[in-house]
Design a protein around this motif. Structure first.
Motif, PDB file in Angstrom:
ATOM      1  N   GLU A 133       0.833  -1.204   0.000  1.00 43.53           N
ATOM      2  CA  GLU A 133       0.000   0.000   0.000  1.00 43.53           C
ATOM      3  C   GLU A 133       0.869   1.256   0.000  1.00 43.53           C
ATOM      4  N   THR A 134       0.260   2.392  -0.329  1.00 42.17           N
ATOM      5  CA  THR A 134       0.962   3.668  -0.343  1.00 42.17           C
ATOM      6  C   THR A 134       1.034   4.269   1.059  1.00 42.17           C
ATOM      7  N   VAL A 135       1.822   5.318   1.201  1.00 38.79           N
ATOM      8  CA  VAL A 135       1.943   6.007   2.494  1.00 38.79           C
ATOM      9  C   VAL A 135       0.591   6.541   2.947  1.00 38.79           C
ATOM     10  N   GLN A 136      -0.128   7.194   2.041  1.00 41.25           N
ATOM     11  CA  GLN A 136      -1.424   7.763   2.415  1.00 41.25           C
ATOM     12  C   GLN A 136      -2.399   6.674   2.857  1.00 41.25           C
ATOM     13  N   THR A 137      -2.412   5.556   2.140  1.00 43.37           N
ATOM     14  CA  THR A 137      -3.302   4.456   2.514  1.00 43.37           C
ATOM     15  C   THR A 137      -2.920   3.887   3.874  1.00 43.37           C
ATOM     16  N   TRP A 138      -1.626   3.763   4.143  1.00 46.58           N
ATOM     17  CA  TRP A 138      -1.209   3.223   5.435  1.00 46.58           C
ATOM     18  C   TRP A 138      -1.606   4.135   6.589  1.00 46.58           C
ATOM     19  N   ILE A 139      -1.499   5.440   6.385  1.00 41.48           N
ATOM     20  CA  ILE A 139      -1.925   6.362   7.441  1.00 41.48           C
ATOM     21  C   ILE A 139      -3.415   6.191   7.714  1.00 41.48           C
ATOM     22  N   GLU A 140      -4.198   6.053   6.648  1.00 43.33           N
ATOM     23  CA  GLU A 140      -5.640   5.853   6.805  1.00 43.33           C
ATOM     24  C   GLU A 140      -5.948   4.524   7.474  1.00 43.33           C
ATOM     25  N   LEU A 141      -5.253   3.460   7.078  1.00 45.35           N
ATOM     26  CA  LEU A 141      -5.500   2.148   7.665  1.00 45.35           C
ATOM     27  C   LEU A 141      -5.119   2.115   9.143  1.00 45.35           C
ATOM     28  N   LEU A 142      -3.975   2.672   9.462  1.00 46.95           N
ATOM     29  CA  LEU A 142      -3.511   2.656  10.855  1.00 46.95           C
ATOM     30  C   LEU A 142      -4.388   3.518  11.752  1.00 46.95           C
ATOM     31  N   THR A 143      -5.019   4.543  11.150  1.00 47.64           N
ATOM     32  CA  THR A 143      -5.918   5.413  11.911  1.00 47.64           C
ATOM     33  C   THR A 143      -7.317   4.815  12.008  1.00 47.64           C
ATOM     34  N   GLY A 144      -7.630   3.862  11.147  1.00 49.42           N
ATOM     35  CA  GLY A 144      -8.955   3.243  11.122  1.00 49.42           C
ATOM     36  C   GLY A 144      -9.918   3.951  10.207  1.00 49.42           C
ATOM     37  N   GLU A 145      -9.400   4.830   9.342  1.00 48.50           N
ATOM     38  CA  GLU A 145     -10.249   5.579   8.421  1.00 48.50           C
ATOM     39  C   GLU A 145     -10.383   4.828   7.101  1.00 48.50           C
ATOM     40  N   THR A 146     -11.100   3.717   7.132  1.00 45.81           N
ATOM     41  CA  THR A 146     -11.310   2.918   5.941  1.00 45.81           C
ATOM     42  C   THR A 146     -12.726   2.369   5.943  1.00 45.81           C
ATOM     43  N   TRP A 147     -13.281   2.265   4.747  1.00 52.43           N
ATOM     44  CA  TRP A 147     -14.619   1.701   4.601  1.00 52.43           C
ATOM     45  C   TRP A 147     -14.569   0.197   4.354  1.00 52.43           C
ATOM     46  N   ASN A 148     -13.355  -0.320   4.222  1.00 56.21           N
ATOM     47  CA  ASN A 148     -13.195  -1.746   3.945  1.00 56.21           C
ATOM     48  C   ASN A 148     -13.158  -2.526   5.265  1.00 56.21           C
ATOM     49  N   PRO A 149     -14.222  -3.277   5.565  1.00 55.13           N
ATOM     50  CA  PRO A 149     -14.274  -3.999   6.848  1.00 55.13           C
ATOM     51  C   PRO A 149     -13.160  -5.025   6.997  1.00 55.13           C
ATOM     52  N   PHE A 150     -12.615  -5.505   5.881  1.00 54.04           N
ATOM     53  CA  PHE A 150     -11.550  -6.503   5.937  1.00 54.04           C
ATOM     54  C   PHE A 150     -10.197  -5.884   6.309  1.00 54.04           C
ATOM     55  N   LYS A 151     -10.152  -4.550   6.320  1.00 55.97           N
ATOM     56  CA  LYS A 151      -8.884  -3.890   6.636  1.00 55.97           C
ATOM     57  C   LYS A 151      -8.923  -3.147   7.975  1.00 55.97           C
ATOM     58  N   LEU A 152     -10.007  -3.332   8.700  1.00 57.55           N
ATOM     59  CA  LEU A 152     -10.083  -2.717  10.023  1.00 57.55           C
ATOM     60  C   LEU A 152      -9.068  -3.326  10.985  1.00 57.55           C
ATOM     61  N   GLN A 153      -8.583  -4.520  10.643  1.00 55.78           N
ATOM     62  CA  GLN A 153      -7.590  -5.187  11.490  1.00 55.78           C
ATOM     63  C   GLN A 153      -6.279  -4.414  11.556  1.00 55.78           C
ATOM     64  N   TYR A 154      -6.058  -3.511  10.602  1.00 52.42           N
ATOM     65  CA  TYR A 154      -4.810  -2.763  10.561  1.00 52.42           C
ATOM     66  C   TYR A 154      -4.827  -1.540  11.488  1.00 52.42           C
ATOM     67  N   GLN A 155      -5.978  -1.218  12.028  1.00 50.40           N
ATOM     68  CA  GLN A 155      -6.069  -0.039  12.888  1.00 50.40           C
ATOM     69  C   GLN A 155      -5.247  -0.239  14.159  1.00 50.40           C
ATOM     70  N   LEU A 156      -4.420   0.748  14.451  1.00 52.17           N
ATOM     71  CA  LEU A 156      -3.674   0.741  15.710  1.00 52.17           C
ATOM     72  C   LEU A 156      -4.532   1.432  16.758  1.00 52.17           C
ATOM     73  N   ARG A 157      -4.876   0.733  17.800  1.00 53.04           N
ATOM     74  CA  ARG A 157      -5.799   1.265  18.800  1.00 53.04           C
ATOM     75  C   ARG A 157      -5.057   1.886  19.987  1.00 53.04           C
ATOM     76  N   ASN A 158      -5.686   2.912  20.550  1.00 50.62           N
ATOM     77  CA  ASN A 158      -5.165   3.568  21.757  1.00 50.62           C
ATOM     78  C   ASN A 158      -3.723   4.057  21.595  1.00 50.62           C
TER      79      ASN A 158
END
Length: 285
Positions: A133-158
């Motif tokens: 993935e790109t840098v922008q996509t990784w920032i979104e995934l790690l923040t949890g800002e994604t509409w893809n339910p299969f990628k919510l696992q990438y969110q870093l919590r707390n």
């Protein structure tokens, strides 16, 4: 996206390196971020994420501004830059089809653990992700800002609380409970004000007494921190105590630096590609 502002008005003006720190470049050399950076050196006290959070915290109250909705994504951007500075990740090579930083994927360089839980958790995600993935996509995934339910696992919590806990363990913050009428909130007042002032002074000097007017002659970690502090909307906190003339100078120079074209600057020194890629991602958001 955050904006730089002058006291009482919006910034309307455009355009001796600091004491050599842990990952500073020799101007005559272009050390690649893919190399093992001194980010793993024992001399480094704080990660970029810890420095950004420390700059954003109110010293006595122990929490960030309630109006700051940028710091969460800023901390994720800091994780990517920190991993790059430590030689764990890098951007795929520049090609005719992929000239823009925002089009280039984040690739794994080394999966050697860093010893930092947040960094290592992110490193595992990047290693396991296909296609990359790109840098922008990784920032979104790690923040949890994604509409893809299969990628919510990438969110870093707390993340904010975990970074604050690291600062508590390092003796810079403490932990308290504060009552806000309807709820109790854990806060982290600053106890080691010397460390925070050292950090503030370093950034102030980088755009005042030690200003070099060339980002490629700056210490990479200082450049990264300026970018992340701006992206996290905490940069003005660094300059607020300055006299008016120095404040204006610091804000103008910071604006000139942050208004540079990331794609152009990244071609001048591959060692700073990830820093410029993170800035490009926040400029677009």
């Amino acid at each position: 996206m955050t904006t730089l502002t002058h006291r009482g008005r919006r910034a309307d003006v455009g355009k001796n390196a600091d004491k050599r720190l842990e990952g500073e470049d020799d101007p005559s050399k272009d050390r690649n971020l893919e190399e093992e950076d001194a980010g793993d050196s024992k001399d480094i006290r704080l990660t970029l994420m810890e420095e950004v959070l420390l700059l954003g915290l109110k010293d006595k109250e122990g929490y960030t501004s309630f109006w700051n909705d940028c710091i969460s994504s800023g901390l994720r951007g800091g994780i990517l830059i920190e991993l790059a500075l430590r030689g764990r990740i890098h951007l795929e090579p520049l090609t005719m089809r992929k000239k823009r930083l925002l089009d280039r994927k984040v690739l794994l360089k080394s999966d050697t653990p860093t010893g930092d839980v947040l960094l290592d958790e992110t490193l595992k995600h990047i290693k396991a992700t296909e296609p990359a993935e790109t840098v922008q996509t990784w920032i979104e995934l790690l923040t949890g800002e994604t509409w893809n339910p299969f990628k919510l696992q990438y969110q870093l919590r707390n993340v904010r609380e975990r970074v604050a806990k690291n600062l508590v363990e390092k003796g810079i913050l403490t932990t308290e409970k504060q009552n806000f009428l309807l709820f109790d909130m854990t806060t982290h007042p600053v106890t080691n004000t010397t460390e925070k002032q050292r950090l503030v002074k370093k950034l102030q000097e980088s755009v005042l007494d030690r200003w070099v007017n060339n980002p490629h002659r700056m210490d990479r970690r200082t450049l990264a921190l300026l970018v992340l502090a701006h992206s996290s909307d905490v940069l003005e906190n660094v300059f607020t105590a300055l006299a008016d003339d120095k404040y204006d100078t610091a804000m103008n120079r910071s604006k000139d630096l942050l208004d540079l074209d990331p794609d152009v600057e990244a071609t001048k020194a591959s060692a700073t590609e990830m820093i410029w890629a993170v800035l490009a991602a926040f400029n677009k958001s």
